[in-house]
Scaffold this active site. Structure first.
Site, mmCIF file in Angstrom:
data_model
loop_
_atom_site.group_PDB
_atom_site.id
_atom_site.type_symbol
_atom_site.label_atom_id
_atom_site.label_comp_id
_atom_site.label_asym_id
_atom_site.label_seq_id
_atom_site.Cartn_x
_atom_site.Cartn_y
_atom_site.Cartn_z
ATOM 1 N N GLY A 1 0.833 -1.193 0.000
ATOM 2 C CA GLY A 1 0.000 0.000 0.000
ATOM 3 C C GLY A 1 0.872 1.248 0.000
ATOM 4 O O GLY A 1 2.033 1.220 0.407
ATOM 5 N N CYS A 2 0.305 2.361 -0.451
ATOM 6 C CA CYS A 2 1.090 3.591 -0.573
ATOM 7 C C CYS A 2 1.514 4.130 0.799
ATOM 8 O O CYS A 2 2.705 4.406 1.024
ATOM 9 C CB CYS A 2 0.312 4.641 -1.354
ATOM 10 S SG CYS A 2 -1.374 4.948 -0.757
ATOM 11 N N TYR A 3 0.557 4.281 1.715
ATOM 12 C CA TYR A 3 0.918 4.741 3.059
ATOM 13 C C TYR A 3 1.871 3.755 3.727
ATOM 14 O O TYR A 3 2.823 4.151 4.403
ATOM 15 C CB TYR A 3 -0.334 4.873 3.933
ATOM 16 C CG TYR A 3 -1.235 6.027 3.605
ATOM 17 C CD1 TYR A 3 -0.787 7.343 3.656
ATOM 18 C CD2 TYR A 3 -2.579 5.801 3.280
ATOM 19 C CE1 TYR A 3 -1.648 8.397 3.380
ATOM 20 C CE2 TYR A 3 -3.437 6.855 3.002
ATOM 21 C CZ TYR A 3 -2.964 8.151 3.051
ATOM 22 O OH TYR A 3 -3.817 9.199 2.782
ATOM 23 N N ALA A 4 1.601 2.474 3.546
ATOM 24 C CA ALA A 4 2.432 1.449 4.173
ATOM 25 C C ALA A 4 3.871 1.534 3.674
ATOM 26 O O ALA A 4 4.822 1.329 4.441
ATOM 27 C CB ALA A 4 1.858 0.064 3.892
ATOM 28 N N THR A 5 4.052 1.846 2.394
ATOM 29 C CA THR A 5 5.403 1.962 1.856
ATOM 30 C C THR A 5 6.191 3.023 2.605
ATOM 31 O O THR A 5 7.336 2.800 3.029
ATOM 32 C CB THR A 5 5.351 2.293 0.356
ATOM 33 O OG1 THR A 5 4.713 1.211 -0.337
ATOM 34 C CG2 THR A 5 6.736 2.506 -0.218
#
Length: 301
Positions: free
Chosen positions: A114-118
């Protein structure tokens, strides 16, 4: 010979982004289905069998259904949330852990992060891996993203005249990226995560505020910069900015790239620091990461 890629869900934001990046890169051909056959399970299974690699750009339930109809031996990269913490799937963040790029290259099932997770994992994993942050430490994460990552309804809302300038969301504190953040950042419990959306199309800042006393060792903010630089030494897509950062940061500065930047801001006398990751939520946070994983899985540069 070009590699054959089937994007199941190509009409969505991530699918279109992947297709555009593959076209720009060259050396790929897309296995496509007519509009009338895109939801036909038999046609989709045939496309998976024809392709060297299938990319799922679908809602979670549809991604699980796609995996269930995949022919034996089909290699799959899933851009949904469905398989990010599922046994047997390799997490597609090549730089996050030692040997992860090799694991991705050898896998038949890879989940795109996921983008935030990255951003969150890029900031937290080095600290837990190096023993600077105990896994049980209470952590908070604040982030802002462009509206393109929020789905069709959010995109339509923001592109309408008078769309909101800024808004917090997921205030039930159960954002879907939390499970992968906990697992791959090496945390023992979920952080408090407060995401937000700005009135700009794409770009992202992910911030982790810390009291330096929360760390397991007495280290300065400058030491943290060096620790990150050592951890990501040789990583082509991650750049650690040297020194203590004090200037404004534009979340859109990396748009159109597959890059991620790390900044450390600090008030040393107060023992405070803010760790910041900047990335394109459609680049390293989605389509760019997917193309990176496609290349790894197919043994390409």
């Amino acid at each position: 010979m070009s590699a054959r890629i089937f994007i199941d869900g190509q009409a969505g934001t991530t699918g279109l982004g992947i297709a555009q990046r593959l076209e720009q890169a060259g050396g790929f051909s897309l296995v496509t289905l007519s509009e009338s056959r895109r939801k036909d399970p038999e046609a989709r299974a045939e496309a998976m069998a024809e392709a060297d690699l299938t990319v799922l750009c679908l809602p979670d339930d549809a991604a699980r259904e796609a995996v269930s109809i995949a022919p034996q031996g089909a290699r799959i990269l899933d851009a949904s949330t469905a398989h990010r913490v599922v046994e047997g799937w390799v997490y597609g963040f090549a730089e996050a852990m030692a040997g992860q790029a090799e694991r991705i290259a050898q896998a038949s099932r890879v989940s795109n992060p996921g983008c935030y997770a990255t951003g969150a994992i890029a900031l937290l994993r080095p600290l837990t891996a190096l023993g600077l942050l105990a896994p049980e430490t209470a952590v908070s994460i604040n982030a802002v993203s462009g509206y393109s990552g929020g789905g069709k309804a959010m995109i339509a809302d923001h592109e309408a005249k008078g769309g909101p300038a800024f808004e917090l969301y997921a205030l039930g504190l159960k954002h879907k990226h939390l499970p992968e953040i906990v697992r791959y950042a090496g945390l023992a419990k979920p952080p408090i995560f407060v995401p937000s959306v700005g009135h700009f199309a794409q770009g992202m800042l992910v911030c982790v505020p810390l009291h330096l006393a929360q760390l397991t060792k007495a280290v300065s903010a400058a030491h943290l910069v060096e620790a990150y630089a050592d951890y990501y030494a040789g990583a082509e897509t991650i750049a650690v900015r040297r020194g203590i950062w004090s200037h404004n940061l534009d979340p859109q500065a990396l748009n159109g790239t597959n890059q991620l930047e790390i900044f450390i801001c600090a008030h040393e006398e107060a023992g405070q620091a803010v760790l910041i990751a900047r990335l394109d939520n459609l680049g390293k946070g989605a389509s760019g990461a997917a193309v990176q994983n496609i290349n790894l899985m197919l043994g390409r540069e």
